[in-house]
Design a protein around this motif. Structure first.
Motif, PDB file in Angstrom:
ATOM      1  N   LEU A   9       0.724 -17.397  37.349  1.00 51.02           N
ATOM      2  CA  LEU A   9       0.976 -17.319  35.912  1.00 51.02           C
ATOM      3  C   LEU A   9       1.184 -15.875  35.470  1.00 51.02           C
ATOM      4  O   LEU A   9       2.045 -15.597  34.625  1.00 51.02           O
ATOM      5  CB  LEU A   9      -0.167 -17.959  35.128  1.00 51.02           C
ATOM      6  CG  LEU A   9      -0.292 -19.471  35.249  1.00 51.02           C
ATOM      7  CD1 LEU A   9      -1.488 -19.974  34.447  1.00 51.02           C
ATOM      8  CD2 LEU A   9       0.991 -20.157  34.794  1.00 51.02           C
ATOM      9  N   LEU A  10       0.420 -14.966  36.053  1.00 51.97           N
ATOM     10  CA  LEU A  10       0.600 -13.554  35.723  1.00 51.97           C
ATOM     11  C   LEU A  10       1.976 -13.071  36.175  1.00 51.97           C
ATOM     12  O   LEU A  10       2.643 -12.309  35.467  1.00 51.97           O
ATOM     13  CB  LEU A  10      -0.515 -12.716  36.354  1.00 51.97           C
ATOM     14  CG  LEU A  10      -1.930 -13.017  35.856  1.00 51.97           C
ATOM     15  CD1 LEU A  10      -2.962 -12.242  36.668  1.00 51.97           C
ATOM     16  CD2 LEU A  10      -2.067 -12.726  34.378  1.00 51.97           C
ATOM     17  N   ALA A  11       2.429 -13.525  37.332  1.00 57.04           N
ATOM     18  CA  ALA A  11       3.759 -13.155  37.819  1.00 57.04           C
ATOM     19  C   ALA A  11       4.836 -13.735  36.915  1.00 57.04           C
ATOM     20  O   ALA A  11       5.825 -13.061  36.593  1.00 57.04           O
ATOM     21  CB  ALA A  11       3.948 -13.637  39.254  1.00 57.04           C
ATOM     22  N   GLN A  12       4.651 -14.979  36.491  1.00 53.22           N
ATOM     23  CA  GLN A  12       5.627 -15.605  35.595  1.00 53.22           C
ATOM     24  C   GLN A  12       5.720 -14.825  34.287  1.00 53.22           C
ATOM     25  O   GLN A  12       6.818 -14.561  33.786  1.00 53.22           O
ATOM     26  CB  GLN A  12       5.240 -17.052  35.320  1.00 53.22           C
ATOM     27  CG  GLN A  12       6.224 -17.779  34.434  1.00 53.22           C
ATOM     28  CD  GLN A  12       5.817 -19.219  34.169  1.00 53.22           C
ATOM     29  OE1 GLN A  12       4.632 -19.552  34.153  1.00 53.22           O
ATOM     30  NE2 GLN A  12       6.787 -20.073  33.965  1.00 53.22           N
ATOM     31  N   GLN A  13       4.578 -14.425  33.758  1.00 56.75           N
ATOM     32  CA  GLN A  13       4.560 -13.655  32.518  1.00 56.75           C
ATOM     33  C   GLN A  13       5.263 -12.307  32.717  1.00 56.75           C
ATOM     34  O   GLN A  13       6.090 -11.901  31.900  1.00 56.75           O
ATOM     35  CB  GLN A  13       3.126 -13.443  32.046  1.00 56.75           C
ATOM     36  CG  GLN A  13       3.014 -12.622  30.794  1.00 56.75           C
ATOM     37  CD  GLN A  13       1.560 -12.367  30.398  1.00 56.75           C
ATOM     38  OE1 GLN A  13       0.637 -12.652  31.148  1.00 56.75           O
ATOM     39  NE2 GLN A  13       1.371 -11.810  29.226  1.00 56.75           N
ATOM     40  N   ARG A  14       4.963 -11.633  33.804  1.00 57.32           N
ATOM     41  CA  ARG A  14       5.564 -10.321  34.081  1.00 57.32           C
ATOM     42  C   ARG A  14       7.076 -10.446  34.274  1.00 57.32           C
ATOM     43  O   ARG A  14       7.841  -9.626  33.768  1.00 57.32           O
ATOM     44  CB  ARG A  14       4.909  -9.724  35.321  1.00 57.32           C
ATOM     45  CG  ARG A  14       5.418  -8.354  35.702  1.00 57.32           C
ATOM     46  CD  ARG A  14       4.723  -7.277  34.889  1.00 57.32           C
ATOM     47  NE  ARG A  14       5.398  -6.021  34.969  1.00 57.32           N
ATOM     48  CZ  ARG A  14       5.205  -5.093  35.902  1.00 57.32           C
ATOM     49  NH1 ARG A  14       4.317  -5.304  36.846  1.00 57.32           N
ATOM     50  NH2 ARG A  14       5.871  -3.973  35.885  1.00 57.32           N
ATOM     51  N   LEU A  15       7.511 -11.469  34.984  1.00 61.60           N
ATOM     52  CA  LEU A  15       8.938 -11.682  35.212  1.00 61.60           C
ATOM     53  C   LEU A  15       9.652 -12.007  33.898  1.00 61.60           C
ATOM     54  O   LEU A  15      10.740 -11.490  33.632  1.00 61.60           O
ATOM     55  CB  LEU A  15       9.141 -12.800  36.236  1.00 61.60           C
ATOM     56  CG  LEU A  15      10.542 -12.995  36.762  1.00 61.60           C
ATOM     57  CD1 LEU A  15      11.051 -11.743  37.457  1.00 61.60           C
ATOM     58  CD2 LEU A  15      10.573 -14.168  37.725  1.00 61.60           C
ATOM     59  N   THR A  16       9.037 -12.819  33.065  1.00 63.83           N
ATOM     60  CA  THR A  16       9.615 -13.149  31.761  1.00 63.83           C
ATOM     61  C   THR A  16       9.758 -11.891  30.916  1.00 63.83           C
ATOM     62  O   THR A  16      10.802 -11.669  30.289  1.00 63.83           O
ATOM     63  CB  THR A  16       8.745 -14.194  31.036  1.00 63.83           C
ATOM     64  OG1 THR A  16       8.704 -15.386  31.824  1.00 63.83           O
ATOM     65  CG2 THR A  16       9.297 -14.510  29.648  1.00 63.83           C
ATOM     66  N   GLU A  17       8.724 -11.053  30.906  1.00 64.21           N
ATOM     67  CA  GLU A  17       8.797  -9.801  30.146  1.00 64.21           C
ATOM     68  C   GLU A  17       9.917  -8.911  30.669  1.00 64.21           C
ATOM     69  O   GLU A  17      10.643  -8.288  29.885  1.00 64.21           O
ATOM     70  CB  GLU A  17       7.466  -9.057  30.217  1.00 64.21           C
ATOM     71  CG  GLU A  17       6.355  -9.725  29.449  1.00 64.21           C
ATOM     72  CD  GLU A  17       4.978  -9.139  29.757  1.00 64.21           C
ATOM     73  OE1 GLU A  17       4.879  -8.207  30.590  1.00 64.21           O
ATOM     74  OE2 GLU A  17       4.003  -9.610  29.156  1.00 64.21           O
ATOM     75  N   LEU A  18      10.070  -8.851  31.975  1.00 64.43           N
ATOM     76  CA  LEU A  18      11.106  -8.027  32.575  1.00 64.43           C
ATOM     77  C   LEU A  18      12.499  -8.530  32.186  1.00 64.43           C
ATOM     78  O   LEU A  18      13.366  -7.755  31.775  1.00 64.43           O
ATOM     79  CB  LEU A  18      10.945  -8.023  34.102  1.00 64.43           C
ATOM     80  CG  LEU A  18      11.897  -7.157  34.898  1.00 64.43           C
ATOM     81  CD1 LEU A  18      11.696  -5.685  34.570  1.00 64.43           C
ATOM     82  CD2 LEU A  18      11.698  -7.401  36.388  1.00 64.43           C
ATOM     83  N   ILE A  19      12.701  -9.839  32.279  1.00 63.15           N
ATOM     84  CA  ILE A  19      14.006 -10.424  31.979  1.00 63.15           C
ATOM     85  C   ILE A  19      14.327 -10.344  30.490  1.00 63.15           C
ATOM     86  O   ILE A  19      15.462 -10.083  30.100  1.00 63.15           O
ATOM     87  CB  ILE A  19      14.064 -11.882  32.477  1.00 63.15           C
ATOM     88  CG1 ILE A  19      14.038 -11.903  34.003  1.00 63.15           C
ATOM     89  CG2 ILE A  19      15.291 -12.603  31.935  1.00 63.15           C
ATOM     90  CD1 ILE A  19      13.830 -13.275  34.600  1.00 63.15           C
ATOM     91  N   GLU A  20      13.317 -10.562  29.638  1.00 59.08           N
ATOM     92  CA  GLU A  20      13.544 -10.565  28.194  1.00 59.08           C
ATOM     93  C   GLU A  20      13.503  -9.174  27.575  1.00 59.08           C
ATOM     94  O   GLU A  20      13.706  -9.031  26.372  1.00 59.08           O
ATOM     95  CB  GLU A  20      12.538 -11.489  27.508  1.00 59.08           C
ATOM     96  CG  GLU A  20      12.769 -12.944  27.843  1.00 59.08           C
ATOM     97  CD  GLU A  20      11.765 -13.878  27.186  1.00 59.08           C
ATOM     98  OE1 GLU A  20      10.759 -13.396  26.615  1.00 59.08           O
ATOM     99  OE2 GLU A  20      11.993 -15.097  27.247  1.00 59.08           O
ATOM    100  N   ASN A  21      13.284  -8.155  28.388  1.00 56.85           N
ATOM    101  CA  ASN A  21      13.252  -6.787  27.917  1.00 56.85           C
ATOM    102  C   ASN A  21      14.574  -6.467  27.233  1.00 56.85           C
ATOM    103  O   ASN A  21      15.648  -6.764  27.754  1.00 56.85           O
ATOM    104  CB  ASN A  21      13.034  -5.852  29.120  1.00 56.85           C
ATOM    105  CG  ASN A  21      12.890  -4.404  28.738  1.00 56.85           C
ATOM    106  OD1 ASN A  21      12.895  -4.052  27.568  1.00 56.85           O
ATOM    107  ND2 ASN A  21      12.788  -3.566  29.739  1.00 56.85           N
ATOM    108  N   GLU A  22      14.516  -5.878  26.038  1.00 55.58           N
ATOM    109  CA  GLU A  22      15.745  -5.569  25.306  1.00 55.58           C
ATOM    110  C   GLU A  22      16.525  -4.428  25.950  1.00 55.58           C
ATOM    111  O   GLU A  22      17.716  -4.287  25.733  1.00 55.58           O
ATOM    112  CB  GLU A  22      15.419  -5.247  23.853  1.00 55.58           C
ATOM    113  CG  GLU A  22      14.940  -6.472  23.088  1.00 55.58           C
ATOM    114  CD  GLU A  22      14.750  -6.203  21.611  1.00 55.58           C
ATOM    115  OE1 GLU A  22      15.286  -5.192  21.113  1.00 55.58           O
ATOM    116  OE2 GLU A  22      14.064  -7.003  20.973  1.00 55.58           O
TER     117      GLU A  22
END
Length: 147
Positions: A9-22
């Protein structure tokens, strides 16, 4: 069900933040890339490479760092199953294949390992976190190419 502090779950959150980074760049991986910003596309490509090596080379005790025994079992079942080619036939699993995993457990564990290995701002800590993978690379038989 995964625990709230699950590495997956922590990896999913980190990956989402990376991809959604403006921004198209990040400094969140300074331990690997240095202090200069690196493109998100480069980080994603490197995560893919690292994750594919995890799926090809990791031992059960390596995988257990990122997933409970049930997830490790599912990941291993995926790793041992033949891959389906684009031609629709089943063929033997090719270690190190660039085919994206079709199993959520395999994907989650591989990405959790990759993010753990490449994250951080201290270069020595990154080296310490990926030393296990270099050990597995040393153990692996050399690749042979056939035409």
């Amino acid at each position: 069900m995964l625990a709230a502090d699950s590495p997956l779950l922590l990896a999913q959150q980190r990956l989402t933040e990376l991809i959604e980074n403006e921004s198209d760049t990040t400094t969140g991986f300074a331990g690997v890339y240095g202090s200069a910003p690196v493109t998100v596309a480069q980080v994603l490509a490197d995560l893919r490479t690292f994750a594919s090596r995890v799926l090809a080379l990791a031992h059960d005790d390596d995988l257990a760092r990122w997933g409970a025994s049930e997830l490790v079992h599912r990941c291993n079942s995926y790793r041992q199953a033949p891959l389906t080619t684009y031609r629709g036939r089943r063929e033997a699993h090719t270690k190190g294949s660039w085919v994206a995993p079709t199993d959520a457990a395999a994907t989650g564990i591989a990405l959790a390992a990759a993010l753990d290995g490449l994250s951080g701002t201290d270069p020595q800590a990154v080296v310490d976190r990926i030393a296990w993978l270099t050990d597995r690379l040393d153990e692996a038989p050399p690749l042979t190419w056939t035409a």
